[in-house]
Design an enzyme around this catalytic site. Sequence first.
Site, PDB file in Angstrom:
ATOM      1  N   ALA A  74       0.832  -1.206   0.000  1.00 24.33           N
ATOM      2  CA  ALA A  74       0.000   0.000   0.000  1.00 24.33           C
ATOM      3  C   ALA A  74       0.868   1.258   0.000  1.00 24.33           C
ATOM      4  O   ALA A  74       0.533   2.253  -0.657  1.00 24.33           O
ATOM      5  CB  ALA A  74      -0.937  -0.004   1.202  1.00 24.33           C
TER       6      ALA A  74
ATOM      7  N   GLY B  21       2.044   1.624  -3.425  1.00 25.95           N
ATOM      8  CA  GLY B  21       0.848   1.854  -4.237  1.00 25.95           C
ATOM      9  C   GLY B  21       0.335   3.273  -4.114  1.00 25.95           C
ATOM     10  O   GLY B  21      -0.114   3.873  -5.095  1.00 25.95           O
ATOM     11  N   ASP B  22       0.415   3.834  -2.920  1.00 28.31           N
ATOM     12  CA  ASP B  22       0.005   5.219  -2.689  1.00 28.31           C
ATOM     13  C   ASP B  22       0.810   6.169  -3.575  1.00 28.31           C
ATOM     14  O   ASP B  22       0.257   7.059  -4.231  1.00 28.31           O
ATOM     15  CB  ASP B  22       0.196   5.564  -1.209  1.00 28.31           C
ATOM     16  N   ALA B  23       2.117   5.968  -3.619  1.00 32.36           N
ATOM     17  CA  ALA B  23       2.992   6.831  -4.423  1.00 32.36           C
ATOM     18  C   ALA B  23       2.743   6.645  -5.916  1.00 32.36           C
ATOM     19  O   ALA B  23       2.671   7.619  -6.673  1.00 32.36           O
ATOM     20  CB  ALA B  23       4.452   6.543  -4.085  1.00 32.36           C
TER      21      ALA B  23
END
Length: 151
Positions: free
Chosen positions: A24, A27-29
Amino acid sequence: MRKYFLGEEFTKQDLKQMNPLVLAYIGDAVYEIFIRTYIISKNKDTCVNKLHKKTIQFVKADAQSYFIREIQKYLNEEEIKVFKRGRNTKSNTSAKNASIQDYRMATGFETVIGYLYLLNEDERLEEIMKLVINLYEESSQNEGENHGSKS
């Protein structure tokens, strides 16, 4: 670029053993870079403050929660498992401006994005991003139509 920094490519087994919050995290970046690129492509002459406000409409937890709920039917079995691992993982951080449910859904969404990114599944990642952008554009059009009918 990833190969240069990673050395070896990750296998599915590597990623199954990885903490979902790490997936995550990346994934956020990755999601934010996709969204910022999209926002800039549609708003080339806009000031940074306005670009940031437009980006927030995509990256806030309740938006990500909405997107994953809508695109879940397009995820394959493996992606659903990854999503559930991320959603169900206990986190030490708490949602700032979102419900716990939205925060967990958003974490699951980001876990899928990170998983696909680290597997070099760029085509699949782009398919998911297109689904998200289409959902956003549809909801923006509907919002505009609704606002227009109120006056």
